[in-house]
Design an enzyme around this catalytic site. Structure first.
Site, short mmCIF file in Angstrom:
data_model
loop_
_atom_site.label_atom_id
_atom_site.label_comp_id
_atom_site.label_asym_id
_atom_site.label_seq_id
_atom_site.Cartn_x
_atom_site.Cartn_y
_atom_site.Cartn_z
N SER A 226 0.85 -1.20 0.00
CA SER A 226 0.00 0.00 0.00
C SER A 226 0.88 1.24 0.00
O SER A 226 2.01 1.21 0.49
CB SER A 226 -0.87 0.03 1.26
N TYR B 246 -1.85 -0.61 10.37
CA TYR B 246 -2.06 -1.01 8.96
C TYR B 246 -0.77 -0.75 8.17
O TYR B 246 -0.29 -1.61 7.42
CB TYR B 246 -3.22 -0.20 8.39
N1 LIG Z 1 -8.68 0.18 -1.62
C1 LIG Z 1 -7.57 0.86 -1.41
O1 LIG Z 1 -7.56 2.10 -1.46
C2 LIG Z 1 -6.28 0.17 -1.12
C3 LIG Z 1 -5.12 0.95 -1.08
C4 LIG Z 1 -3.90 0.33 -0.82
C5 LIG Z 1 -3.85 -1.04 -0.62
N2 LIG Z 1 -5.00 -1.77 -0.67
C6 LIG Z 1 -4.88 -3.20 -0.46
O2 LIG Z 1 -5.48 -3.89 -1.54
C7 LIG Z 1 -5.99 -5.15 -1.08
C8 LIG Z 1 -7.46 -5.27 -1.44
O3 LIG Z 1 -8.16 -4.19 -0.85
P1 LIG Z 1 -9.63 -3.80 -1.30
O4 LIG Z 1 -9.73 -2.33 -1.20
O5 LIG Z 1 -9.98 -4.48 -2.55
O6 LIG Z 1 -10.46 -4.44 -0.08
P2 LIG Z 1 -12.03 -4.78 -0.04
O7 LIG Z 1 -12.39 -4.76 1.42
O8 LIG Z 1 -12.77 -3.90 -0.95
O9 LIG Z 1 -12.08 -6.27 -0.57
C9 LIG Z 1 -11.36 -7.24 0.13
C10 LIG Z 1 -11.85 -8.64 -0.17
O10 LIG Z 1 -11.17 -9.49 0.77
C11 LIG Z 1 -12.10 -10.27 1.47
N3 LIG Z 1 -11.62 -10.55 2.83
C12 LIG Z 1 -11.70 -9.79 3.93
N4 LIG Z 1 -11.19 -10.44 4.97
C13 LIG Z 1 -10.76 -11.64 4.51
C14 LIG Z 1 -10.15 -12.77 5.11
N5 LIG Z 1 -9.90 -12.82 6.43
N6 LIG Z 1 -9.84 -13.83 4.33
C15 LIG Z 1 -10.12 -13.81 3.00
N7 LIG Z 1 -10.72 -12.78 2.38
C16 LIG Z 1 -11.03 -11.71 3.14
C17 LIG Z 1 -13.40 -9.48 1.46
O11 LIG Z 1 -14.54 -10.33 1.65
C18 LIG Z 1 -13.35 -8.84 0.06
O12 LIG Z 1 -13.87 -9.70 -0.91
C19 LIG Z 1 -5.71 -5.18 0.43
O13 LIG Z 1 -4.47 -5.84 0.64
C20 LIG Z 1 -5.59 -3.72 0.77
O14 LIG Z 1 -4.83 -3.51 1.95
C21 LIG Z 1 -6.22 -1.20 -0.91
#
Ligand SMILES: NC(=O)c1ccc[n+]([C@@H]2O[C@H](COP(=O)([O-])OP(=O)(O)OC[C@H]3O[C@@H](n4cnc5c(N)ncnc54)[C@H](O)[C@@H]3O)[C@@H](O)[C@H]2O)c1
Length: 261
Positions: free
Chosen positions: A143, A156
């Site tokens: 991230s 985080y």
């Molecule tokens: N959205 C952002 O702005 C952003 C920015 C930087 C990094 N990220 C990273 O990208 C990745 C995805 O984030 P996102 O925004 O798509 O998240 P999201 O919450 O929109 O989707 C996450 C998915 O993971 C699943 N999930 C949650 N807990 C889980 C578990 N214990 N085991 C298996 N699945 C699980 C959820 O059901 C969902 O389908 C993460 O690693 C997040 O830290 C996101």
């Protein structure tokens, strides 16, 4: 010809958000997918929809906080195909938006289990097969928070910083086995994770996030998926140990920009 034809890929947290976009993109590029999530209804429906488009996709319940679930997801992929070409350690949760001294031990341990220990375990079960077949691409979702500070997100960011460091370490260690290990650092991306953060912390964040990114908007999950497809593909055959920022310039920007006049 798809960019991932013939490759077997495992993706965690693939029912929604960035993982969903990565799965969709990788399926269209020809990968045989094994996807996991805790949202079984959404995950199974998604897999069914992809199969309906002619892609080979298996959905398996996988809570990444549970070692047995990760082992089952990865071992099933290997048992069914005798290969493992790509592992995307994507699933994570957002616990934050408050000072670190207000975080409970339970919140800390939950965050570390889902966001960090999961990466260790994913690699633990994927590496033996990749080393054996002398090829593989591991993609860890880091991230922008692993690079810059933002009030309220110490734990985080700690997990993401550790992922950046583990990625470099594994790239060096398993380079001789032709196993590539890279990370992606998204900026703010339009996903359910951020919808939940806005719900909890306030709508002002939506405007602030747009301002934070020099490119003048937040990102789309598909834009992160493109980076993952590249890192998974043979086009990235000489790329290992990098962190690919997909952040609209966020990590290059100062928080306060002084007026020039
Ligand atoms: N959205 C952002 O702005 C952003 C920015 C930087 C990094 N990220 C990273 O990208 C990745 C995805 O984030 P996102 O925004 O798509 O998240 P999201 O919450 O929109 O989707 C996450 C998915 O993971 C699943 N999930 C949650 N807990 C889980 C578990 N214990 N085991 C298996 N699945 C699980 C959820 O059901 C969902 O389908 C993460 O690693 C997040 O830290 C996101």
């Amino acid at each position: 010809m798809g960019r991932l034809d013939g490759k077997v890929a495992v993706i965690t947290g693939a029912a929604d958000g960035i993982g969903h976009a990565i799965a969709e993109g990788m399926a269209r590029e020809g990968a045989r997918l094994f996807i996991g999530d805790i949202n079984d209804a959404k995950g199974e429906a998604f897999a069914e929809a992809l199969r309906g488009e002619g892609h080979e996709v298996t959905y398996i319940h996988c809570d990444v906080a549970e070692e047995a679930d990760i082992a089952n997801l990865i071992n099933t992929a290997i048992a069914d195909t005798d290969r493992l070409d790509v592992l995307v350690n994507n699933a994570a949760i957002a616990i934050g938006g408050f000072p670190i001294h207000e975080m409970t031990n339970e919140q800390w341990h939950r965050l570390m289990a889902v966001n960090l220990t999961s990466v260790f375990r994913g690699c633990k079960y994927a590496l033996p097969q990749m080393i054996k077949q002398k090829s593989g691409s591991i993609i860890n979702m880091a991230s922008a928070q692993g690079h810059i500070g933002l009030d309220g997100w110490t734990a985080y960011a700690g997990a993401k910083g550790a992922i950046l460091s583990m990625t470099r370490q594994m790239a060096v260690e398993f380079g001789p086995d032709n196993v590539r290990v890279n990370s992606i650092s998204p900026g703010t991306i339009s996903t359910p994770m951020n919808e939940k953060v806005v719900e909890e912390l306030g709508d002002h964040l939506t405007r602030a996030w747009v301002k934070m990114h020099p490119i003048g908007r937040i990102g789309l999950p598909q834009e992160v998926a493109e980076a993952a497809i590249y890192l998974a593909s043979d086009a990235a055959g000489f790329t290992t140990g990098i962190d690919l920022k997909v952040d609209g310039g966020l990590t290059g920007a100062p928080r306060y920009v002084p007026d020039l006049v």
